[in-house]
Scaffold this motif. Structure first.
Motif, PDB file in Angstrom:
ATOM      1  N   PRO A  64       0.816  -1.217   0.000  1.00  0.00           N
ATOM      2  CA  PRO A  64       0.000   0.000   0.000  1.00  0.00           C
ATOM      3  C   PRO A  64       0.851   1.268   0.000  1.00  0.00           C
ATOM      4  N   THR A  65       1.978   1.213   0.725  1.00  0.00           N
ATOM      5  CA  THR A  65       2.875   2.365   0.812  1.00  0.00           C
ATOM      6  C   THR A  65       4.247   1.901   1.270  1.00  0.00           C
ATOM      7  N   GLU A  79       4.417   1.270   6.509  1.00  0.00           N
ATOM      8  CA  GLU A  79       3.356   1.010   7.480  1.00  0.00           C
ATOM      9  C   GLU A  79       2.013   1.134   6.763  1.00  0.00           C
ATOM     10  N   ALA A  80       1.344   0.002   6.590  1.00  0.00           N
ATOM     11  CA  ALA A  80       0.124  -0.053   5.782  1.00  0.00           C
ATOM     12  C   ALA A  80      -0.958   0.892   6.287  1.00  0.00           C
ATOM     13  N   PRO A 104      -4.180   6.392   3.590  1.00  0.00           N
ATOM     14  CA  PRO A 104      -5.474   6.974   3.968  1.00  0.00           C
ATOM     15  C   PRO A 104      -6.679   6.145   3.558  1.00  0.00           C
ATOM     16  N   LYS A 105      -6.502   5.212   2.611  1.00  0.00           N
ATOM     17  CA  LYS A 105      -7.619   4.382   2.153  1.00  0.00           C
ATOM     18  C   LYS A 105      -7.318   2.892   2.362  1.00  0.00           C
ATOM     19  N   ILE A 106      -6.592   2.571   3.434  1.00  0.00           N
ATOM     20  CA  ILE A 106      -6.192   1.174   3.626  1.00  0.00           C
ATOM     21  C   ILE A 106      -7.389   0.255   3.801  1.00  0.00           C
ATOM     22  N   ILE A 149      -2.257  -8.131   7.048  1.00  0.00           N
ATOM     23  CA  ILE A 149      -1.446  -6.916   7.170  1.00  0.00           C
ATOM     24  C   ILE A 149      -0.485  -7.101   8.330  1.00  0.00           C
ATOM     25  N   SER A 150       0.779  -6.740   8.094  1.00  0.00           N
ATOM     26  CA  SER A 150       1.762  -6.678   9.177  1.00  0.00           C
ATOM     27  C   SER A 150       1.987  -5.208   9.497  1.00  0.00           C
ATOM     28  N   SER A 151       1.859  -4.849  10.766  1.00  0.00           N
ATOM     29  CA  SER A 151       1.886  -3.438  11.167  1.00  0.00           C
ATOM     30  C   SER A 151       2.707  -3.248  12.429  1.00  0.00           C
TER      31      SER A 151
END
Length: 323
Positions: free
Chosen positions: A34-35, A85-86, A90-92, A108-110
């Motif tokens: 995502p980012t 960091e997913a 802003p639209k995760i 998701i790993s955060s």
């Protein structure tokens, strides 16, 4: 799971077993980034250490839709993370739903050091698995690697997510507290398990970290001489097997295709193509992937984009190791 997905996955594994250069199936697993933006400064991470590589950015929903349109019928699981960091996207939650709408397992790993974390929104998104990277049972140990993180905030977010699941009578996401096993934190493993139980996490995962030689100096400051002697330094031995060229793919935030989620995906000069500019099939069945798959039958590639696979497979470095 659909019959099409089952058959495709079977053909992937058969092609891998036979080390077939000309694939006839599409990947059933994907890392979708995502980012690559992150708020922490972890010493062994290229994003945290601001290593020069792919420009920072956020995946558009349009790119995610292209992925699902072209790979949705074949994908079994998607990991929505990589070098960033997913939850900073802003639209995760919208990205999660794009994949969940096609009945794909989403993880998701955060680092969960997030002030605006919304546990009920996470539960409502349908996310299947949340891996919380904590790496310590006390604040002082946690901060030795998760530099810039807020230990108390991380624990509160895990606790609040467990409470939201209970309130909403949902079992998902499965919350897995992850502990990278460094020399500086090994003494806290038992305490970490107890902490996970207290917070309401579903399980714990203890995992050895990757030690990129180019970043090791950033980590040495944390270690006593005794701990440094315990360090698992990078090995020159080659891989014994690899599934990536047949069954999985990494798609970066900008749509660029990478063979795996290792350091090659951080460097745009190693991109194999871009789903925003070409059909995925053209890339997956194209010449560069043909060279990559032949690597695992000991054929040395000529294309520099396939060299990272050759280095992994043989243990031979073309140049000093970079993350």
């Amino acid at each position: 799971m659909s019959l099409q997905k089952i058959l495709n996955a079977g053909f992937c594994k058969l092609a891998q077993a036979g080390r077939l250069a000309r694939a006839r199936s599409l990947p059933f697993s994907a890392v979708v980034e995502p980012t690559n933006v992150c708020q922490l400064q972890c010493p062994l991470c290229v994003s945290g250490m601001k290593v020069k590589g792919r420009a920072p950015g956020f995946m558009s929903t349009g790119t995610a839709e292209k992925i699902i349109d072209q790979l949705g019928p074949y994908l079994y699981d998607v990991e929505l993370d990589n070098w960033g960091e997913a939850f900073l996207h802003p639209k995760i939650m919208e990205l999660v739903k794009i994949f969940k709408n096609r009945k794909i397992h989403v993880a998701i790993s955060s680092n969960l050091s997030l002030k605006n974390f919304d546990p009920e929104a996470v539960v409502n998104s349908g996310l299947d698995l949340l891996v919380a990277s904590v790496d310590g049972a006390t604040e002082s140990t946690y901060l030795k690697y998760r530099r810039g993180g807020d230990f108390k905030l991380v624990l509160a977010n895990i606790r609040n997510l467990a409470a939201a699941k209970k309130k909403m009578q949902k079992s998902n996401p499965f919350v897995l507290m992850k502990f990278l096993t460094f020399p500086h934190n090994l003494h806290e493993q038992d305490r970490f398990k107890q902490l996970a139980d207290e917070l309401g996490a579903d399980d714990t995962l203890f995992w050895p970290p990757n030690y990129p030689a180019g970043l090791l100096k950033n980590y040495f400051a944390n270690l006593t001489p005794e701990q440094e002697a315990m360090l698992c330094r990078p090995s020159s031995a080659g891989l014994k097997s690899c599934h990536w060229p047949w069954s999985a793919v990494t798609i970066n935030w900008d749509g660029a295709i990478s063979v795996c989620c290792n350091g090659n995906s951080f460097h745009p000069e190693l991109d194999l193509g871009n789903i925003n500019h070409s059909k995925f099939r053209e890339i997956w069945f194209g010449e560069i992937y043909l060279q990559i798959r032949k690597v695992f039958s000991d054929a040395e590639p000529q294309d520099p984009r396939a060299r990272p696979c050759w280095q992994c497979w043989t243990g031979k470095q073309d140049q000093p190791d970079t993350p």
